[in-house]
Design a protein around this motif. Structure first.
Motif, mmCIF file in Angstrom:
data_model
loop_
_atom_site.group_PDB
_atom_site.id
_atom_site.type_symbol
_atom_site.label_atom_id
_atom_site.label_comp_id
_atom_site.label_asym_id
_atom_site.label_seq_id
_atom_site.Cartn_x
_atom_site.Cartn_y
_atom_site.Cartn_z
ATOM 1 N N ARG A 85 0.807 -1.214 0.000
ATOM 2 C CA ARG A 85 0.000 0.000 0.000
ATOM 3 C C ARG A 85 0.840 1.263 0.000
ATOM 4 O O ARG A 85 0.552 2.239 -0.689
ATOM 5 C CB ARG A 85 -0.912 0.046 1.224
ATOM 6 C CG ARG A 85 -2.209 -0.612 0.990
ATOM 7 C CD ARG A 85 -2.960 -0.787 2.286
ATOM 8 N NE ARG A 85 -3.998 -1.760 2.087
ATOM 9 C CZ ARG A 85 -5.174 -1.469 1.548
ATOM 10 N NH1 ARG A 85 -5.456 -0.246 1.169
ATOM 11 N NH2 ARG A 85 -6.075 -2.411 1.396
ATOM 12 N N ALA A 91 2.469 1.721 -3.329
ATOM 13 C CA ALA A 91 1.442 2.103 -4.304
ATOM 14 C C ALA A 91 1.133 3.596 -4.180
ATOM 15 O O ALA A 91 1.061 4.313 -5.171
ATOM 16 C CB ALA A 91 0.180 1.276 -4.101
ATOM 17 N N ALA A 92 0.982 4.056 -2.943
ATOM 18 C CA ALA A 92 0.670 5.464 -2.719
ATOM 19 C C ALA A 92 1.843 6.353 -3.119
ATOM 20 O O ALA A 92 1.659 7.395 -3.735
ATOM 21 C CB ALA A 92 0.294 5.694 -1.257
ATOM 22 N N VAL A 99 0.587 4.222 -8.115
ATOM 23 C CA VAL A 99 0.120 3.105 -8.931
ATOM 24 C C VAL A 99 -0.884 2.251 -8.162
ATOM 25 O O VAL A 99 -1.074 2.424 -6.964
ATOM 26 C CB VAL A 99 1.286 2.193 -9.388
ATOM 27 C CG1 VAL A 99 2.300 2.965 -10.213
ATOM 28 C CG2 VAL A 99 1.962 1.535 -8.196
ATOM 29 N N PRO A 157 -2.292 -0.882 -6.169
ATOM 30 C CA PRO A 157 -1.650 -1.846 -5.258
ATOM 31 C C PRO A 157 -1.415 -3.218 -5.904
ATOM 32 O O PRO A 157 -0.416 -3.872 -5.610
ATOM 33 C CB PRO A 157 -2.651 -1.962 -4.108
ATOM 34 C CG PRO A 157 -3.420 -0.696 -4.143
ATOM 35 C CD PRO A 157 -3.484 -0.262 -5.575
ATOM 36 N N GLU A 201 -3.666 14.284 -6.928
ATOM 37 C CA GLU A 201 -2.713 13.305 -6.422
ATOM 38 C C GLU A 201 -3.179 12.769 -5.060
ATOM 39 O O GLU A 201 -3.129 11.574 -4.793
ATOM 40 C CB GLU A 201 -1.348 13.990 -6.284
ATOM 41 C CG GLU A 201 -0.168 13.036 -6.322
ATOM 42 C CD GLU A 201 1.147 13.785 -6.189
ATOM 43 O OE1 GLU A 201 1.510 14.508 -7.129
ATOM 44 O OE2 GLU A 201 1.790 13.667 -5.141
ATOM 45 N N ARG A 248 -4.204 9.013 -4.106
ATOM 46 C CA ARG A 248 -3.421 8.352 -3.060
ATOM 47 C C ARG A 248 -4.339 7.805 -1.974
ATOM 48 O O ARG A 248 -4.156 6.692 -1.478
ATOM 49 C CB ARG A 248 -2.412 9.346 -2.460
ATOM 50 C CG ARG A 248 -1.383 8.633 -1.608
ATOM 51 C CD ARG A 248 -0.452 9.590 -0.879
ATOM 52 N NE ARG A 248 0.160 10.546 -1.773
ATOM 53 C CZ ARG A 248 0.222 11.855 -1.504
ATOM 54 N NH1 ARG A 248 -0.311 12.345 -0.410
ATOM 55 N NH2 ARG A 248 0.809 12.668 -2.345
ATOM 56 N N VAL A 269 -5.912 4.507 -3.217
ATOM 57 C CA VAL A 269 -5.071 3.302 -3.190
ATOM 58 C C VAL A 269 -4.641 2.919 -1.783
ATOM 59 O O VAL A 269 -4.344 1.766 -1.522
ATOM 60 C CB VAL A 269 -3.808 3.384 -4.092
ATOM 61 C CG1 VAL A 269 -4.206 3.407 -5.546
ATOM 62 C CG2 VAL A 269 -2.917 4.548 -3.758
ATOM 63 N N THR A 270 -4.590 3.891 -0.873
ATOM 64 C CA THR A 270 -4.188 3.551 0.493
ATOM 65 C C THR A 270 -5.309 2.842 1.246
ATOM 66 O O THR A 270 -5.059 1.969 2.053
ATOM 67 C CB THR A 270 -3.767 4.812 1.282
ATOM 68 O OG1 THR A 270 -2.883 5.574 0.471
ATOM 69 C CG2 THR A 270 -3.048 4.460 2.559
ATOM 70 N N HIS A 271 -6.553 3.224 0.973
ATOM 71 C CA HIS A 271 -7.632 2.700 1.814
ATOM 72 C C HIS A 271 -8.597 1.735 1.128
ATOM 73 O O HIS A 271 -9.412 1.102 1.789
ATOM 74 C CB HIS A 271 -8.397 3.854 2.468
ATOM 75 C CG HIS A 271 -7.554 4.585 3.460
ATOM 76 N ND1 HIS A 271 -7.295 4.089 4.703
ATOM 77 C CD2 HIS A 271 -6.840 5.726 3.362
ATOM 78 C CE1 HIS A 271 -6.486 4.915 5.346
ATOM 79 N NE2 HIS A 271 -6.186 5.920 4.544
#
Lengths: 125, 231
Positions: free
Chosen positions: A38, A41-42, A46, A48, B163, B167, B170-172
């Motif tokens: 993760r 990815a962040a 991109v 994950p 951005e 972000r 994709v993080t959560h």
């Protein structure tokens, strides 16, 4: 910071190259833990799943090792890293040769140019 | 994981067909981009999937059930339009959402807001456009629904906000369990985040592919593929 990607290569391959280079340079040291899927990815900007695939492919080439429940680690096998460095360098050499050919420059001139660049800009000979 | 099946799906507005005879099985999880020119039917497709509008003919099924009024429990919808109340504070917005949605995770909402450096005492009407977009997304993502439909979450935002929004997703997002559908014009920026892409053109889905396969096959960016199929 999001990474820049080219259009002609799958992103997981570009990420593999990026990580391989960092390992060769010693930015990532043998046995070091790679960022979580993760997090990378962040950071790279991109998907994950792309990072998971990158780690999987790197593991298949024995460049990294995943430990269940702990994460993914750079290999501690020095010979693997040496081999990686050689193959990465070979790829760059091929690219250089190709670019010179595109410009119609012959082998001796190209080697001369390389020699010149090295002496001019300095570098760890 | 959710199975989303579109069968002979057609939507007309008056005489004009917005979507025509779609026959698609969406991926069960991951991030799917829905791209295409303005007016191609992207938003209509999202609204149909969330059960916010009804098909003219054909069907949308979520796990075998017709999309409709009850789909809200499965699919969260992030509107392109303003969906916040100006008079509320950020904290008020979060507790309001917690009251409305049974699946709302207040703790997660607060974590998301903190990550985006939003302060709970600020009033919605005093927030910048970017911060309103961040708050909307946080409220939507805090529900952890199996399907997330984000309609133009990047549109009109500056590069830093874009951005930040990507972000946060994709993080959560749980890419193994949740399906996130995103419509956008920011194709170049969105591309690295996608597992799958649907290209919509004149009411039809002209491309329905895994993004990596598409790239390996064509050695082109998504925007070039889009250009080719929408001429």
């Amino acid at each position: 910071m999001a990474m820049e990607f080219n259009d002609y290569q799958p992103i997981y391959q570009q990420l593999m190259d990026h990580i391989s280079q960092r390992i060769c340079r010693g930015d990532l040291t043998p046995g070091e833990k790679l960022p979580s899927v993760r997090l990378l990815a962040a950071e790279a900007g991109v998907n994950p799943n792309t990072v998971s695939r990158t780690y999987m492919e790197l593991e298949r080439e024995n460049i990294v090792e995943s430990k269940r429940g702990q994460g993914t680690f750079v290999t501690t096998e020095q010979p693997v890293i040496e081999e990686l460095r050689r193959s990465q360098a070979a790829v760059q050499a091929d690219r250089f040769k190709y670019s010179m050919e595109q410009l119609g420059i012959d082998k001796d001139t190209a080697i001369g140019l390389l020699q010149h660049a090295w002496d001019e800009k300095g570098g760890s000979s | 994981m959710t199975e989303v099946n579109l069968h002979k799906l057609t939507k007309k507005y008056g005489r004009k067909e917005a979507l025509s005879q779609l026959e698609i099985q969406l991926p069960k999880a991951g991030i799917t981009g829905i791209i295409g020119p303005n007016g191609s039917g992207k938003s209509t497709l999202l609204k149909l999937i969330c059960g916010l509008i009804r098909p003219s003919s054909g069907s949308v099924e979520l796990n075998g059930e017709q999309a409709g009024r009850k789909s809200g429990a499965v699919a969260a919808y992030l509107s392109e339009e303003d969906s916040l109340y100006d008079y509320m504070t950020i904290k008020g917005t979060v507790s309001f959402a917690a009251g409305v949605y049974p699946d709302f995770d207040q703790e997660l909402a607060m974590t998301l807001l903190k990550e985006m450096k939003l302060h709970e005492s600020e009033k919605v009407k005093e927030l910048s456009r970017g911060n309103k977009a961040r708050l909307k997304l946080a409220v939507t993502m805090a529900r952890k629904t199996p399907v997330l439909c984000l309609d133009e979450p990047l549109s009109g935002m500056d590069p830093l906000v874009r951005e930040d929004i990507l972000r946060l997703i994709v993080t959560h997002l749980d890419v193994d369990r949740q399906l996130c559908l995103i419509t956008s014009h920011e194709v170049k920026e969105l591309e690295p985040f996608l597992d799958h892409v649907l290209i919509v053109h004149e009411g039809r889905v002209v491309v329905d592919r895994n993004v990596e396969d598409l790239k390996e096959e064509n050695r082109k960016s998504l925007i070039d593929v889009l250009r080719e199929v929408t001429v």
